[in-house]
Design a protein around this motif. Sequence first.
Motif, short mmCIF file in Angstrom:
data_model
loop_
_atom_site.label_atom_id
_atom_site.label_comp_id
_atom_site.label_asym_id
_atom_site.label_seq_id
_atom_site.Cartn_x
_atom_site.Cartn_y
_atom_site.Cartn_z
N MET A 1 4.51 -0.72 -7.06
CA MET A 1 3.60 -0.65 -8.19
C MET A 1 3.74 -1.91 -9.06
SD MET A 1 4.05 0.13 -11.69
CE MET A 1 5.57 1.06 -11.74
N VAL B 1 0.84 -1.20 0.00
CA VAL B 1 0.00 0.00 0.00
C VAL B 1 0.87 1.25 0.00
CG1 VAL B 1 -1.71 1.27 1.35
CG2 VAL B 1 -1.85 -1.22 1.22
N ALA C 1 -10.43 -4.47 -6.16
CA ALA C 1 -9.85 -4.30 -4.83
C ALA C 1 -9.20 -5.59 -4.34
CB ALA C 1 -10.94 -3.88 -3.85
N ARG D 1 2.24 -4.93 -7.18
CA ARG D 1 0.78 -4.99 -7.24
C ARG D 1 0.33 -5.52 -8.60
NH1 ARG D 1 1.08 0.25 -4.33
NH2 ARG D 1 0.96 1.32 -6.34
N ALA E 1 -1.22 6.42 2.36
CA ALA E 1 -2.40 6.03 1.59
C ALA E 1 -3.63 6.83 2.04
CB ALA E 1 -2.67 4.54 1.77
N GLU F 1 -0.64 5.88 -3.75
CA GLU F 1 -1.44 5.68 -4.97
C GLU F 1 -2.60 4.73 -4.75
OE1 GLU F 1 1.27 4.35 -7.95
OE2 GLU F 1 2.16 6.33 -8.19
N THR F 2 -2.71 4.12 -3.57
CA THR F 2 -3.71 3.09 -3.38
C THR F 2 -4.59 3.41 -2.18
OG1 THR F 2 -2.18 1.82 -2.02
CG2 THR F 2 -2.25 1.29 -4.35
N ARG G 1 -8.22 -3.86 -12.02
CA ARG G 1 -8.44 -2.66 -11.21
C ARG G 1 -9.29 -2.95 -9.97
NH1 ARG G 1 -9.37 1.76 -16.09
NH2 ARG G 1 -7.26 1.56 -16.93
N MET H 1 -8.61 0.53 -3.24
CA MET H 1 -7.86 -0.53 -3.91
C MET H 1 -7.49 -1.63 -2.92
SD MET H 1 -5.44 1.32 -6.71
CE MET H 1 -4.77 -0.27 -7.20
N PHE H 2 -7.43 -1.25 -1.64
CA PHE H 2 -7.21 -2.24 -0.59
C PHE H 2 -8.27 -2.04 0.48
CE2 PHE H 2 -3.10 -2.15 -2.63
CZ PHE H 2 -2.70 -3.48 -2.59
#
Lengths: 191, 287
Positions: free
Chosen positions: B16, A58, A124, B19, A85, A61-62, A122, A97-98
Amino acid sequence: MLDHALEGGFAQAPQQAAAGFRAALSALARPGRIETIEGATGPAPMSVAAATLVLTLVDAETPIYLGAGHDSPAVRQWIAFHTGAPIVPAARAHEAMFALGHWEDLMPLGQFFHGTAEYPDRSATLIVEVEAHAPPTHHLTGPGIEISAEMRLPSGIDARRDMAFPLGVDFYFSAGHHISALPRSTRVEDL
Amino acid sequence: MSDYNFAYLDEQTKRMIRRAILKGIAIPGYQVPFASREMPMPYGWGTGGVQVTAACLTPDDTLKVIDQGADDTTNAVSIRKFFQRTAQVATTEKTGKASVIQTRHRIPEEPLREDQILVYQVPIPEPLRFLEPRETETRKMHALEEYGLMHVKLYEDIARHGHIATAYAYPVKVEGRYVMDPSPIPKFDNPKLESAAIQLFGAGREQRIYAIPPFTRVVSLDFEDHPFEASKAAHPCDLCGATHSYLDEVITDDAGGRMFVCSDTDYCTTRQEAGHRGRLSPQEDAA
């Protein structure tokens, strides 16, 4: 800010994050397998496994969603300091996303983004805190499993998962220093 | 002390990429877009594979790098040295001793184990690209599982040549869902895509990562009356005598002389060390 929000991070981020990723990769590539993952310590009720997974994957960006049991100032500040995050409000869970929390706190699963037909990646990833990884309750088949595997899963998971492969969410289950994983590609039956 | 972060890339970039790898594992054969970075080598030299390897390496890993099966070619040597310098990992040329293997266009002959990761360098990740140049369209075709065009292409091969003439980058269907380009491995290697190891594919210029988890069903596309065949040159290796390994043809003079040798140099060397001999092996002194 609480002092302990500054503690519990990786002492050697590149090496520990790499080890954390390899545990996450191995668990997701072989559903049912239990991997050891450690290196980070978050405030209660976060397990070491969940805290390490969060620091491994994480970042700013997430966006992350916190289940009610995990949504405390201590957890928020720890995640904010160590990962940056954004924490999504409960009403906008589909932007996350998480997600991190106990199984019941993350229901319904339909509130999380399952991806689109053109971009199923994309969706989660849910980090579900559980009591234990044993004894197994479900029988698994699918990619990553040579013949069959067994795994402990929250009861009723097969009814709640929306099986519309390639759309779906992917799960990590964390307890203590261990994780297991259930990707959307795995078929699940009660033992 | 090296002047680089561990494994060259910064931590945010590695997260990134990690992921993307995990989503690739969760959706076998699907191409995950990722923000490919500039690497200190040109596109086409394995920048995708290098980024995936960098995201995977831990200090305890032993890295092997092969280029068309060989450990000692420029591309393999330079990538191996790159990670020796930036990640201080151990390196090896022995398939069995490696925990991470980065490969360009071959799968090692020795079966891989479950504790190994195979990282492929991929030039064009989209199997439909030469049939449909628009990314918007190929993405839609994957979403709709619309793969008729690929079968038309294979059929046209048969109509023109009498057999499926595609010899490398032979398209496969992963777990009954996504059609995938296995990178330009010879079709001889396609059966080895069903493996105990984790297989990761990185395309740097095209900014895609995809994956095959262990024991995933990988079927080479074919027709009932023209079944897929994993072909190789009909010779034994001239150095080690192996009859079941993939061979390179080497021109040896101007008079049509040629020899066939294993493309997997570690496999060939190991066999020669075990006493296997081929047609052109150096003569041993008579006892």
